[in-house]
Design a protein around this motif. Structure first.
Motif, PDB file in Angstrom:
ATOM      1  N   MET A  56     -19.299   1.192   7.684  1.00  0.00           N
ATOM      2  CA  MET A  56     -18.263   1.367   8.700  1.00  0.00           C
ATOM      3  C   MET A  56     -16.931   0.791   8.225  1.00  0.00           C
ATOM      4  N   GLU A  76     -13.780   2.704   9.874  1.00  0.00           N
ATOM      5  CA  GLU A  76     -14.124   2.727  11.297  1.00  0.00           C
ATOM      6  C   GLU A  76     -13.812   1.412  12.002  1.00  0.00           C
ATOM      7  N   LYS A 108     -19.739   0.415  18.507  1.00  0.00           N
ATOM      8  CA  LYS A 108     -20.383   1.684  18.863  1.00  0.00           C
ATOM      9  C   LYS A 108     -21.736   1.492  19.540  1.00  0.00           C
TER      10      LYS A 108
END
Length: 371
Positions: free
Chosen positions: A179, A184, A311
């Protein structure tokens, strides 16, 4: 051997000589060493048959690419036990005085050195001179100078040197690394690493300066150092550190009990970390970016690792860390596979340079700049 090395070997009972045990009829490594669907196996001898060596051996039962084919120990009774438990023939059993003879043993491709930290330097260099690849448990050495000498010796001998960074193959850890690499999490701003537990037996080698090279920092604090580097994705440029010692009887001079340390990174991120042998419930990594975060708690225990990101919960399945590690290291050594997070000797030296700087910052009370 210089006096210091001789002292360390004696202190660890590492120079106990014993005759090779008699060969047992029908004991063979042929079954273990057969080729798998993934290719030929990496045939490994474990040096140091203590609790962690046993954990690695048990995990290797489930490996697809790595096989336990030899042992090196200073304790004859352990060799006898391992011979019967893991079907290891007598010709693949060595002690700390005669293990240079592995040079002529085709049943051994690599040696996993799992002995006290202060012994790694000499033992790794001897394995390299015998022409075998080396896996060395972390910390790789007691300081960066010795670590670099080990790297140089393995390069000269044209063998690989890997370090037992099992977390570099752990799925939830690697998902947060992914990530971060994919952007992200955005710009990384902060990392927190908490690494500690209450250590028991005051006479154990981990509390002996000559054998351990230090205290909690060498054993558990290195996880936060290493974690900060692969979570942030940069190398630190400065360090500050403060030591707290509440029990000088248990934690002698040169054996750190608790160190709080901070690291600054070129992109502006800061890491705040704690290393201790005097507090439980400390096994947490947290990395924060301007678009998201990742958290692991527990972060470095034997598992299962648990974690979440912005997430949601991380759901990657748990597999025994040492099983994944040994299979992946077999692929690195035999196939030239490149791991997502490095596990080579140079990676080990990077951590040791930071540990050296932390001890320097503790001693001087000043910020230490890193090149």
């Amino acid at each position: 051997m210089n006096p210091r090395r001789h002292f360390l070997q004696k202190l660890a009972a590492a120079a106990i000589a014993f005759p090779l045990l008699p060969a047992e009829a029908h004991l063979s490594i042929e079954k273990q060493a057969t080729e798998t669907n993934d290719g030929p196996p990496l045939r490994v001898a474990i040096m140091g048959l203590g609790s962690y060596g046993t954990r690695v051996a048990e995990a290797m039962k489930d490996c697809k690419r790595a096989r336990l084919t030899g042992v090196i120990s200073g304790t004859p009774s352990k060799i006898t036990s391992w011979q019967s438990k893991y079907n290891i023939p007598a010709k693949n059993c060595y002690n700390y005085e005669n293990f240079d003879a592995i040079k002529d043993n085709p049943d051994i491709d690599a040696v996993y050195v799992i002995t006290p930290n202060g012994l790694h330097h000499d033992q790794v260099i001897r394995v390299a001179k015998a022409g075998k690849h080396v896996i060395c448990e972390k910390p790789m050495a007691v300081n960066a100078k010795e670590g670099q000498e080990m790297v140089d010796a393995c390069k000269k001998a044209n063998v690989k040197l890997l370090v037992g960074y099992r977390m570099h193959f752990e799925p939830k850890t690697l998902e947060i690394v992914r990530m971060r690499k994919d952007g992200e999490l955005g710009k990384i701003l902060f990392f927190q690493g908490l690494s500690g537990f209450t250590i028991g037996d005051p006479t154990q080698w981990r509390l002996n300066k000559q054998l351990a090279g230090g205290g909690a920092m060498m054993d558990i604090g290195i996880y936060s150092i290493n974690g900060a580097r692969y979570m942030i994705g940069e190398e630190p440029v400065w360090i500050t550190a403060q030591e707290t010692k509440t029990n000088p009887q248990k934690f002698k001079p040169g054996v750190d009990e608790t160190i709080q340390f901070e690291m600054g990174f070129p992109g502006g991120a800061v890491a705040s970390c704690l290393s201790t042998y005097n507090m439980n419930n400390l096994d947490r990594f947290f990395v924060n970016g301007d678009k998201g975060f990742g958290e692991l708690q527990p972060a470095t225990g034997y598992g299962p690792i648990k974690g979440k990101t912005n997430k949601g919960e991380l759901t990657q399945p748990h597999t025994t860390h040492q099983t994944i590690q040994m299979d992946e290291m077999a692929a690195i050594i035999l196939d030239g596979k490149q791991p997502i997070v490095p596990v080579d000797g140079e990676e080990g030296v990077r951590d040791l340079k930071i540990i050296d700087a932390i001890y320097q910052a503790v001693k001087t009370g000043k910020k230490v700049e890193l090149k």
